[in-house]
Design a protein around this motif. Structure first.
Motif, PDB file in Angstrom:
ATOM      1  N   GLY A   1      31.496 -57.623  47.288  1.00 53.34           N
ATOM      2  CA  GLY A   1      30.773 -56.350  47.121  1.00 53.34           C
ATOM      3  C   GLY A   1      29.405 -56.391  47.776  1.00 53.34           C
ATOM      4  N   VAL A   2      28.726 -57.516  47.627  1.00 57.12           N
ATOM      5  CA  VAL A   2      27.387 -57.654  48.226  1.00 57.12           C
ATOM      6  C   VAL A   2      27.490 -57.514  49.744  1.00 57.12           C
TER       7      VAL A   2
ATOM      8  N   ALA B   1      34.633 -62.054  44.304  1.00 55.39           N
ATOM      9  CA  ALA B   1      34.687 -60.587  44.239  1.00 55.39           C
ATOM     10  C   ALA B   1      33.271 -60.006  44.268  1.00 55.39           C
ATOM     11  N   ILE B   2      32.364 -60.638  43.543  1.00 57.35           N
ATOM     12  CA  ILE B   2      30.977 -60.153  43.535  1.00 57.35           C
ATOM     13  C   ILE B   2      30.376 -60.283  44.936  1.00 57.35           C
TER      14      ILE B   2
ATOM     15  N   PHE C   1      29.856 -47.023  46.931  1.00 60.40           N
ATOM     16  CA  PHE C   1      30.824 -48.125  46.976  1.00 60.40           C
ATOM     17  C   PHE C   1      31.794 -47.944  45.828  1.00 60.40           C
TER      18      PHE C   1
ATOM     19  N   PHE D   1      24.171 -54.495  42.794  1.00 61.87           N
ATOM     20  CA  PHE D   1      23.038 -55.413  42.984  1.00 61.87           C
ATOM     21  C   PHE D   1      22.411 -55.172  44.356  1.00 61.87           C
ATOM     22  N   THR D   2      23.257 -54.844  45.319  1.00 63.18           N
ATOM     23  CA  THR D   2      22.831 -54.689  46.705  1.00 63.18           C
ATOM     24  C   THR D   2      22.288 -53.286  46.996  1.00 63.18           C
TER      25      THR D   2
ATOM     26  N   LEU E   1      30.018 -54.357  41.221  1.00 64.26           N
ATOM     27  CA  LEU E   1      28.781 -54.871  40.643  1.00 64.26           C
ATOM     28  C   LEU E   1      27.945 -55.583  41.721  1.00 64.26           C
ATOM     29  N   GLY E   2      28.634 -56.293  42.596  1.00 67.25           N
ATOM     30  CA  GLY E   2      27.939 -56.906  43.734  1.00 67.25           C
ATOM     31  C   GLY E   2      27.263 -55.844  44.583  1.00 67.25           C
ATOM     32  N   ALA E   3      27.975 -54.740  44.805  1.00 67.88           N
ATOM     33  CA  ALA E   3      27.410 -53.644  45.601  1.00 67.88           C
ATOM     34  C   ALA E   3      26.250 -52.981  44.872  1.00 67.88           C
TER      35      ALA E   3
ATOM     36  N   CYS F   1      34.050 -56.229  39.848  1.00 68.22           N
ATOM     37  CA  CYS F   1      33.093 -57.259  40.272  1.00 68.22           C
ATOM     38  C   CYS F   1      32.540 -56.958  41.663  1.00 68.22           C
ATOM     39  N   SER F   2      33.390 -56.466  42.557  1.00 70.30           N
ATOM     40  CA  SER F   2      32.877 -56.107  43.876  1.00 70.30           C
ATOM     41  C   SER F   2      31.894 -54.951  43.736  1.00 70.30           C
TER      42      SER F   2
ATOM     43  N   GLU G   1      24.248 -45.329  49.228  1.00 69.93           N
ATOM     44  CA  GLU G   1      25.592 -45.378  49.769  1.00 69.93           C
ATOM     45  C   GLU G   1      26.600 -45.565  48.622  1.00 69.93           C
TER      46      GLU G   1
ATOM     47  N   LYS H   1      32.185 -46.829  51.170  1.00 70.97           N
ATOM     48  CA  LYS H   1      32.921 -48.086  51.228  1.00 70.97           C
ATOM     49  C   LYS H   1      33.902 -48.059  50.056  1.00 70.97           C
TER      50      LYS H   1
ATOM     51  N   SER I   1      23.846 -50.108  46.160  1.00 73.89           N
ATOM     52  CA  SER I   1      24.759 -48.971  46.324  1.00 73.89           C
ATOM     53  C   SER I   1      24.927 -48.211  45.010  1.00 73.89           C
TER      54      SER I   1
END
Ligand code: SF4
Lengths: 344, 615
Positions: free
Chosen positions: A88-89, A84-85, B261, B305-306, B301-303, B298-299, B259, B286, B308
């Motif tokens: 998102g990245v 999932a992480i 997310f 980090f990236t 959080l990934g965004a 979690c997605s 952006e 997004k 967004s």
């Protein structure tokens, strides 16, 4: 008149050293993870990707310490959630090369839901699944890939559960890329990781990894010197599925099942042997290949499936482009003032 | 006694409630009525009240769907207590809604539906239109079904489709009752059904038939007029809380250059935030519908980090599932906004009902020492500003922010003065420049204590973060006891220092005196209305309504110290009051709680406060 200049991004030559982190590697001596790390460090510099554009994401478990040992951008996440992480990245920045490092417990037990869904979406990330068929970091409980009957800390009388086969799971979840390698064959590991990186879509590479502490020799039937020739089928696209020391054994399709045959016996010649087609959209043979296991069959190694299909990222960018080109709303102010509004 | 027709009575404010079967289109009827109210320049607020089943059995109490509109010539802060006008399309909706109507309300009923079958299904023993049980009400028996069929009889339309227009007959009556025009509603038909002229025509005819019916019926006399409200000059629109929340994020994304997310999983009553943002791909949003609540955050959080502006939206049960990932956000010190549209709990609870019972969960529901900023939106339109501010605080302080709204705010709507995005406060996330030689993952801004944002793809900033405790500054994994204590303190202090960047607590009324009403979040409109009415009567009462929950505004203690009595009112069993006791044990607090899945009513709290003042 000025010459128009086309900018070609120049990616400096990279070497293994560019990716070695300054952190002490804390896996047990003899653990299969060391060989995987070393292969990854060999593959990354060769991909033609800027070193700043790699992101390594993991969950929890022995394998999931991986991001700390690679000098890239990295997130060591929470148990099961790496997919999932990583999603998102990748969705946030499709330019990045995203690598998810996970284990059999992390990926297939607590993270099973995220795993099948990322595969289904065909998001362009690379999933490296370290399968040692045991929970290492929590010290020896059975995992979703532990063979039925195996005695572990939580199955003192042997497990009573049917294990998952990661390849079948990937194919069942509409996967477009599945490969299997062993931690003891660095050359194949490098080749397969390279191909996984190049594949457009979710690439899943199952690495049969040895945990010297809790499931030592779990893959011995496939990897040990004595048995490996007869128990490994190295798949190459377009080539017949032959194996054995003399390459005198092969796989044929009889009716709806695969079968092991010997060349020369019962009139079998090389022409009868199945030719590997990794691009075949039909999942039938790929699924059977993923399922093969000793002693009855050799384990299929290499790239089992690599089919072309639109990725999530591409589909998303396409609809964003359409929306940008067709929407009358060019700014949030436009949006706020759209529809039923009135002046006072 | 017969009044002369055309007798018009002026009113300050009115509450109209439309009730019918789930399939009767009451939500549409209500929102069309609010549109006409808007065009007439009134201030208004609306609230839909629908069953959690999509289509409960027809004609039953469980299947009743309602929509309430409160409008007036003064500022309207609530969707109203009891209805002055109740439209009931069948016996069940009359039975279910009568308790929400004033004792002398005007009741408009479809008399055609009061046949034996319907009456029994609704649980009545006898026909309420004929057994004198409605004495005292102004009962208007309209043969709505029959006259609807009549109105479209020479159109080539099926009976079923024709009857689907009967809600417009009711609307026609109500529009007449309030001296409104049919234009805005007709314009809606033309736009909405432009591909089907027959539907446009039948809706128009039925609407007009209702209007004419009302004109000719003696019982509808007098009619009412509500003068336009004295709102500030500007451009206005009607907005629901969920839409305002989504738009607040869009504005924050545009203003911060990050952006947007959104990683989310559908859940009542938060789904509209996800639905709304999926519509705005033209802004490169997004909006990712994840496989579950955990993947949602979690997605995100990934965004985050990236690089967004990362958001996840949910309701109580979903917030529970996100707890561990919020912990990861606290540990990695990444910006993310978690919207919790609160509903009745615990567990699945009452999904379509509203409550303020997730406060403890927002403040404390995680493992370890795990503080986050907590904000609570105070009205449907404030959801826009709260979402904007939550984004600003998350991005500038590099920390998760939990934004609490609730079902009533989310689905309710009110008049929104449209701001200019350029007039909103700037948002400056602490992004690290490429190859910054001083970059260390956990080096901090001296004032805010926030770490800096090094975004993947940026040259010279490769680094690793994660859920394991990190050494201060270097970000290396660390089990050092003193470092852990230091990091816990730093993370805590970082959130505490946010108090330097939020406004002081305002008091409505005198800043000292007899009685201070304390409330928070979505109850603002009701509290304000009740307190202002008592203040108008000269009562010694003030209101401190909180939007900033963690950290609390810096002057909170000072505000409390100037009052003899403090009463904390909330729609839960006393969570904010416990939190205040924990923070300021030196004061004595009384409390007033309602835990029925329903908002406070102005009348009930006015009564409560009056009796307190008389003690
Ligand atoms: S416990 Fe097993 S998997 Fe974990 S580091 Fe040691 S050998 Fe490797």
């Amino acid at each position: 008149m000025e010459e128009s200049q086309i900018k070609v991004p120049v990616i400096p030559e990279l070497t293994k050293e560019d990716f070695v982190s300054d952190q002490m590697v804390k896996w047990c001596p003899g653990c299969g993870d060391h060989a995987i790390l070393s292969s990854m460090e060999k593959v990354f510099p060769k991909l033609g990707i800027r070193k700043e554009d790699f992101v390594v994401v993991s969950g929890i478990g022995c394998s999931s310490r991986f991001p700390y040992y690679m000098n890239t951008y990295g997130i060591h996440g929470i148990h099961g959630r790496a997919a999932a992480i990583a999603s998102g990245v990748k969705i946030a920045n499709p330019e990045l090369s995203v690598w998810m490092i996970t284990g059999d417990g992390d990926c297939l037990a607590i993270g099973g839901n995220h795993f099948i869904h990322v595969v289904r979406r065909n998001l362009d990330i690379n999933i490296i699944l370290f399968n040692n068929k045991i929970y290492g970091l929590t010290k020896g409980q059975f995992s979703p890939t532990t063979p039925k009957g195996a005695k572990t800390k939580t199955s003192p009388l042997g497990t009573i559960e049917i294990p998952f086969n990661p390849g079948e799971l990937v194919i069942g979840a509409q996967g477009t890329f599945f490969a299997r390698v062993t931690d003891s064959n660095p050359k194949m590991m490098v080749d397969v990781l390279f191909e996984a990186a190049r594949h457009n879509g979710t690439s899943v590479v199952e690495i049969l990894q040895n945990c010297v502490i809790f499931s030592n020799n779990i893959h011995a039937l496939i990897t040990s010197k004595e048995t490996k020739e007869n128990n490994q089928l190295h798949l190459k696209h377009g080539e017949p599925m032959l194996f054995g020391k003399q390459k005198d054994k092969g796989i044929i399709l009889r009716r709806t099942n695969l079968e092991v045959v010997k060349l020369g016996e019962n009139g079998i010649t090389e022409k009868d042997i199945l030719i590997h087609n990794k691009f075949n959209h039909d999942t039938g043979v790929h699924n059977m290949l993923a399922r093969m296991a000793p002693p009855e069959f050799p384990a299929a190694l290499g790239v089992i499936r690599a089919v072309e299909q639109e990725t999530y990222g591409q589909a998303l960018m396409d609809i964003i482009d359409i929306a940008k080109n067709t929407s009358p709303l060019k700014s949030v102010d436009d949006l706020l003032n759209s529809g039923n509004i009135w002046e006072i | 006694m017969t009044h002369k027709k055309n007798h018009v009575v002026e009113l300050d404010d009115v509450v109209v409630r439309f009730a019918g079967d789930s399939g009767d289109g009451m939500q549409l009827t209500g929102s069309l009525f609010s549109d006409s109210v808007a065009f007439a320049g009134n201030d208004f607020a609306t609230f839909p009240d629908y069953p959690s089943e999509i289509r409960a059995p027809q004609g039953t109490i469980a299947g009743v769907s309602g929509f309430q509109v409160h409008f007036g010539q003064n500022n309207i802060h609530t969707s109203g207590d009891l209805a002055d006008v109740l439209v009931a399309m069948n016996p069940a909706s009359l039975r279910a809604s009568l308790k929400w109507a004033e004792k002398d309300a005007t009741l408009i009923v479809d008399s055609d539906s009061f046949i034996e079958k319907g009456i029994i299904k609704a649980g009545y023993d006898t026909n309420p239109l004929e057994d004198n049980s409605l004495v005292g009400y102004n009962l208007i028996k309209a043969p709505i079904s029959r006259l609807t069929k009549e109105a479209v009889k020479d159109l080539d339309i099926e009976l079923k489709a024709a009857l689907r227009c009967k809600n417009m007959f009711a609307l026609g009556i109500v529009l007449y009752l309030f001296n409104r025009k049919l234009d805005s509603t007709n314009a809606f038909f033309e736009e909405k059904f432009k591909s089907n002229p027959l539907i446009v025509e039948s809706n128009k005819r039925v609407l007009k038939a209702g209007f004419i019916f009302a004109e000719n019926v003696e019982a509808i006399n007098p009619t009412f007029r509500v003068q336009p409200a004295k709102l500030k000059k500007g451009t206005y629109r009607n907005i629901t809380g969920n839409r305002a929340t989504a738009w607040g994020f869009l504005a924050a994304s545009e203003r911060s250059g990050r952006e947007l997310f959104l990683g989310s999983y559908p859940i009542t009553p938060a789904s509209e935030i996800l639905q709304e943002l999926t519509k705005h791909k033209q802004f490169s949003v997004k909006a990712f519908q994840a496989e579950d609540e955990i993947a949602g955050i979690c997605s995100s959080l990934g965004a985050s980090f990236t690089g967004s502006l990362a958001v996840t939206s949910t309701s109580g049960p979903g917030l529970s599932l996100k707890s561990e990932a919020i912990g990861l956000a606290v540990m990695t010190e990444l910006p993310i906004v978690i919207v919790d549209v609160q509903r009745g709990g615990p567990s699945t609870g009452m999904p379509t009902k509203s409550e303020q019972s997730d406060l403890f969960q927002a403040l404390f529901g995680r493992n370890g020492e795990c503080p986050t900023i907590v904000l609570a939106a105070i009205s449907s339109s404030d959801c826009f500003y709260s979402a904007y501010e939550a984004s600003k605080l998350a991005l500038e302080h590099m920390t998760p922010v939990i934004l609490l709204t609730d079902g009533a705010l989310a689905n309710g709507s009110e008049v929104f003065k449209i701001p200019k995005v350029a007039d909103l406060p700037v948002i400056n996330p602490p992004i690290v420049e490429p190859n910054d030689p001083d970059f260390k993952p956990y080096r901090r801004d001296e004032k805010k204590l926030s770490r800096y944002w090094a975004i993947p793809g940026t040259e010279g900033l490769r680094h690793r973060i994660g859920g394991l405790e990190k050494e201060n500054i270097t970000g290396n994994v660390s089990n050092d006891p003193l470092n852990h204590q230091l990091m816990v303190k730093l993370r805590d202090d970082k959130v505490k220092r946010v108090a330097n960047y939020i406004p002081e607590q305002k008091i409505i009324g005198k800043d000292s005196g007899e009685l201070l009403i304390v409330s928070w979040g979505g109850t603002y409109g009701v509290m304000l209305t009740a307190v202002e009415r008592l203040q108008e009567k000269g009562k010694d009462i003030s209101l401190a309504h909180f939007k900033y929950i963690n950290p609390l505004p810096k002057n909170t203690k000072e505000v409390f110290s100037k009052f003899k009595r403090i009463i904390v009112c909330e729609l839960n069993n006393g969570q904010f009051v416990s939190y205040l006791k924990m923070n300021f044990p030196e004061f004595k607090y009384e409390q007033y709680n309602k835990i029925q899945g329903l908002p406070f009513m102005v009348s009930e709290i006015k009564e409560k406060f009056s009796s307190l003042l008389n003690e």
